[in-house]
Design a protein around this motif. Sequence first.
Motif, PDB file in Angstrom:
ATOM      1  N   PRO A  14      44.791  46.709  29.533  1.00 27.42           N
ATOM      2  CA  PRO A  14      43.569  47.282  30.040  1.00 27.42           C
ATOM      3  C   PRO A  14      42.417  46.337  30.066  1.00 27.42           C
ATOM      4  O   PRO A  14      41.594  45.988  30.984  1.00 27.42           O
ATOM      5  CB  PRO A  14      43.246  48.689  29.402  1.00 27.42           C
ATOM      6  CG  PRO A  14      44.642  48.928  28.815  1.00 27.42           C
ATOM      7  CD  PRO A  14      45.377  47.610  28.561  1.00 27.42           C
ATOM      8  N   GLN A  15      42.170  45.654  28.915  1.00 26.47           N
ATOM      9  CA  GLN A  15      41.122  44.523  28.812  1.00 26.47           C
ATOM     10  C   GLN A  15      41.242  43.468  29.929  1.00 26.47           C
ATOM     11  O   GLN A  15      40.548  42.811  30.419  1.00 26.47           O
ATOM     12  CB  GLN A  15      40.759  44.051  27.459  1.00 26.47           C
ATOM     13  CG  GLN A  15      39.827  42.873  27.140  1.00 26.47           C
ATOM     14  CD  GLN A  15      38.281  43.678  27.310  1.00 26.47           C
ATOM     15  OE1 GLN A  15      37.992  44.651  27.321  1.00 26.47           O
ATOM     16  NE2 GLN A  15      37.382  42.817  27.974  1.00 26.47           N
ATOM     17  N   ALA A  18      40.521  44.602  33.365  1.00 26.66           N
ATOM     18  CA  ALA A  18      39.127  44.578  33.652  1.00 26.66           C
ATOM     19  C   ALA A  18      38.651  43.421  33.720  1.00 26.66           C
ATOM     20  O   ALA A  18      37.666  42.898  34.699  1.00 26.66           O
ATOM     21  CB  ALA A  18      38.500  45.397  32.433  1.00 26.66           C
ATOM     22  N   CYS A  21      39.648  41.970  37.402  1.00 23.07           N
ATOM     23  CA  CYS A  21      39.229  42.535  38.447  1.00 23.07           C
ATOM     24  C   CYS A  21      37.792  41.881  38.540  1.00 23.07           C
ATOM     25  O   CYS A  21      37.253  41.687  39.526  1.00 23.07           O
ATOM     26  CB  CYS A  21      39.243  44.095  38.277  1.00 23.07           C
ATOM     27  SG  CYS A  21      40.685  44.842  38.303  1.00 23.07           S
ATOM     28  N   PRO A  44      37.080  47.806  30.226  1.00 24.22           N
ATOM     29  CA  PRO A  44      37.470  49.249  31.168  1.00 24.22           C
ATOM     30  C   PRO A  44      36.304  50.356  30.958  1.00 24.22           C
ATOM     31  O   PRO A  44      36.003  50.703  29.917  1.00 24.22           O
ATOM     32  CB  PRO A  44      38.585  49.535  30.486  1.00 24.22           C
ATOM     33  CG  PRO A  44      39.273  48.496  29.572  1.00 24.22           C
ATOM     34  CD  PRO A  44      38.229  47.831  29.311  1.00 24.22           C
ATOM     35  N   GLY A  83      37.060  48.149  36.894  1.00 27.27           N
ATOM     36  CA  GLY A  83      37.812  47.347  36.217  1.00 27.27           C
ATOM     37  C   GLY A  83      39.385  47.946  35.928  1.00 27.27           C
ATOM     38  O   GLY A  83      40.054  47.626  35.279  1.00 27.27           O
ATOM     39  N   TYR A  84      39.593  49.084  36.938  1.00 27.84           N
ATOM     40  CA  TYR A  84      40.943  49.789  36.839  1.00 27.84           C
ATOM     41  C   TYR A  84      41.746  49.171  37.878  1.00 27.84           C
ATOM     42  O   TYR A  84      42.661  50.167  38.188  1.00 27.84           O
ATOM     43  CB  TYR A  84      40.693  51.107  36.814  1.00 27.84           C
ATOM     44  CG  TYR A  84      39.779  51.799  35.714  1.00 27.84           C
ATOM     45  CD1 TYR A  84      40.300  51.826  34.255  1.00 27.84           C
ATOM     46  CD2 TYR A  84      38.577  51.939  35.902  1.00 27.84           C
ATOM     47  CE1 TYR A  84      39.617  52.309  33.363  1.00 27.84           C
ATOM     48  CE2 TYR A  84      37.646  52.508  34.885  1.00 27.84           C
ATOM     49  CZ  TYR A  84      38.292  52.672  33.490  1.00 27.84           C
ATOM     50  OH  TYR A  84      37.460  53.014  32.635  1.00 27.84           O
TER      51      TYR A  84
END
Length: 152
Positions: A14-15, A18, A21, A44, A83-84
């Motif tokens: 997830p980091q 983000a 993105c 995120p 960020g997703y």
Amino acid sequence: MSASTGLRAADLSPQALAEACAETMWADDTATQHLGMRIDRVAPGEATLSMDLQPFMLNGHGLAHGGYIFTLADSAFAFACNGYNQRTVGHQASITYMAPGRQGDRLTATARELHRGKRDGIYDVFVTNDRGEKIAEFRGHSRTVKGTHLPE
């Protein structure tokens, strides 16, 4: 982590997602770049951007023009809600100015996600100066649209 590495979104934490993105968005965000904003942190649902107030950003009172403060907050909002790996745009936003910004101040906008639904989100952004004084509070509502930043 670079979006240009060829990794798919599903391969990233997830980091890292983000960050990738944000890197992809930054490459085409000429408005944010032109104003000298910097991404200080992204995670995120969160982003922190900063900007030095320049002479051209002052209004007729010699204080920071509210539009520049709003733009900084809006940019932090954008990086927080994108960020997703879902393209997300602002649907509605409001700002309350609490204190004036002054030439030479370094303003920092810190955005945090309050709610994220299937297609909508709510984010609060606090803008402070380099002395830690609150300059403004911004609330943004986001809407997810078609498309992604990175290949799935």
